[in-house]
Design an enzyme around this catalytic site. Structure first.
Site, PDB file in Angstrom:
ATOM      1  CG  HIS A 215      -0.204   0.033   2.524  1.00 15.25           C
ATOM      2  ND1 HIS A 215      -0.006  -1.088   3.300  1.00 15.25           N
ATOM      3  CD2 HIS A 215       0.414   1.047   3.177  1.00 15.25           C
ATOM      4  CE1 HIS A 215       0.687  -0.765   4.366  1.00 15.25           C
ATOM      5  NE2 HIS A 215       0.970   0.528   4.318  1.00 15.25           N
TER       6      HIS A 215
HETATM    7  C1  T46 Z   1       2.775   0.908   6.989  1.00 21.45           C
HETATM    8  C2  T46 Z   1       3.589  -0.309   7.220  1.00 21.45           C
HETATM    9  C3  T46 Z   1       5.056  -0.021   7.372  1.00 21.45           C
HETATM   10  C4  T46 Z   1      -4.422  -0.944  13.536  1.00 21.45           C
HETATM   11  O1  T46 Z   1      -5.502  -1.259  14.082  1.00 21.45           O
HETATM   12  N1  T46 Z   1      -3.779   0.179  13.944  1.00 21.45           N
HETATM   13  C5  T46 Z   1      -2.602   0.580  13.385  1.00 21.45           C
HETATM   14  O2  T46 Z   1      -2.044   1.615  13.790  1.00 21.45           O
HETATM   15  C6  T46 Z   1      -2.052  -0.209  12.323  1.00 21.45           C
HETATM   16  C7  T46 Z   1      -0.752   0.218  11.653  1.00 21.45           C
HETATM   17  C8  T46 Z   1      -2.714  -1.334  11.928  1.00 21.45           C
HETATM   18  N2  T46 Z   1      -3.880  -1.700  12.535  1.00 21.45           N
HETATM   19  C9  T46 Z   1      -4.532  -2.941  12.133  1.00 21.45           C
HETATM   20  C10 T46 Z   1      -5.078  -2.939  10.704  1.00 21.45           C
HETATM   21  C11 T46 Z   1      -4.933  -4.386  10.278  1.00 21.45           C
HETATM   22  O3  T46 Z   1      -6.066  -5.109  10.696  1.00 21.45           O
HETATM   23  O4  T46 Z   1      -3.558  -3.977  12.167  1.00 21.45           O
HETATM   24  C12 T46 Z   1      -3.738  -4.886  11.086  1.00 21.45           C
HETATM   25  C13 T46 Z   1      -2.466  -5.000  10.269  1.00 21.45           C
HETATM   26  O5  T46 Z   1      -2.236  -3.755   9.558  1.00 21.45           O
HETATM   27  P1  T46 Z   1      -1.702  -3.721   8.065  1.00 21.45           P
HETATM   28  O6  T46 Z   1      -2.207  -4.864   7.306  1.00 21.45           O
HETATM   29  O7  T46 Z   1      -1.979  -2.344   7.502  1.00 21.45           O
HETATM   30  O8  T46 Z   1      -0.123  -3.894   8.313  1.00 21.45           O
HETATM   31  P2  T46 Z   1       1.068  -3.726   7.261  1.00 21.45           P
HETATM   32  O9  T46 Z   1       2.240  -4.381   7.863  1.00 21.45           O
HETATM   33  O10 T46 Z   1       0.688  -4.137   5.906  1.00 21.45           O
HETATM   34  O11 T46 Z   1       1.343  -2.127   7.206  1.00 21.45           O
HETATM   35  C14 T46 Z   1       1.740  -1.409   8.351  1.00 21.45           C
HETATM   36  C15 T46 Z   1       0.979  -0.093   8.438  1.00 21.45           C
HETATM   37  O12 T46 Z   1      -0.436  -0.352   8.383  1.00 21.45           O
HETATM   38  C16 T46 Z   1       1.334   0.868   7.331  1.00 21.45           C
HETATM   39  O13 T46 Z   1       0.851   2.167   7.631  1.00 21.45           O
HETATM   40  O14 T46 Z   1       3.242   1.856   6.392  1.00 21.45           O
HETATM   41  O15 T46 Z   1       3.135  -1.127   8.297  1.00 21.45           O
END
Ligand code: T46
Length: 132
Positions: free
Chosen positions: A49
């Site tokens: 993303h």
């Molecule tokens: C990024 C990279 C480096 C939350 O509830 N609160 C939060 O602050 C975050 C970051 C995530 N979440 C929840 C949303 C999803 O259900 O945690 C789960 C995993 O998040 P996500 O799939 O977005 O994780 P990554 O590793 O793909 O991305 C994250 C960050 O979301 C993003 O901003 O830049 O790490």
């Protein structure tokens, strides 16, 4: 590319090492949120993303991982493997994280609270947005 390496000063003595992260000093924004990833499975790739407005600084406080960063024109790969390395990622940079070491703890400081509407999760939409 709106990405920058931040060399974080280490205060070391015979007891060990300490790094301080301070907004307006070595962190170039007001910190609204901190989150960290750990226990990432072998072979897992995360991210896929970009953000519309979010700025973040990423630090591998333990272990290592790689980032693929893409601004729609250029792709670069960066390996984070030391707590004194900060990686500033600004808006509209597509990111993928991979090659996490088993012990990797990836800490992220963000300038905004979590807001799903700030994410661009579709690569074609990302390319359209950066082309405008
Ligand atoms: C990024 C990279 C480096 C939350 O509830 N609160 C939060 O602050 C975050 C970051 C995530 N979440 C929840 C949303 C999803 O259900 O945690 C789960 C995993 O998040 P996500 O799939 O977005 O994780 P990554 O590793 O793909 O991305 C994250 C960050 O979301 C993003 O901003 O830049 O790490």
């Amino acid at each position: 590319m709106k990405v920058q390496f931040l060399q974080l000063q280490t205060h070391g003595d015979e007891r060990g090492s300490l790094i301080a992260l301070e907004e307006g000093k070595n962190i170039p924004f007001s910190v609204k949120r901190v989150y960290y990833m750990f226990d990432t499975g072998k072979g897992v790739r995360r991210g896929f993303h970009a953000h519309k407005t979010l700025k973040q600084v990423v630090v591998a406080v333990r272990g290592s991982c790689r980032f693929m960063l893409d601004d729609g024109q250029e792709k670069i790969e960066i390996r984070l493997d030391h707590p004194c390395q900060g990686l500033l990622i600004e808006s509209f940079i597509w990111r993928e994280m991979y090659d996490f070491s088993e012990d990797c703890v990836l800490m992220v400081l963000a300038d905004q609270l979590y807001e799903e509407s700030d994410y661009v999760r579709d690569y074609a939409s990302f390319l359209t947005a950066v082309a405008q």
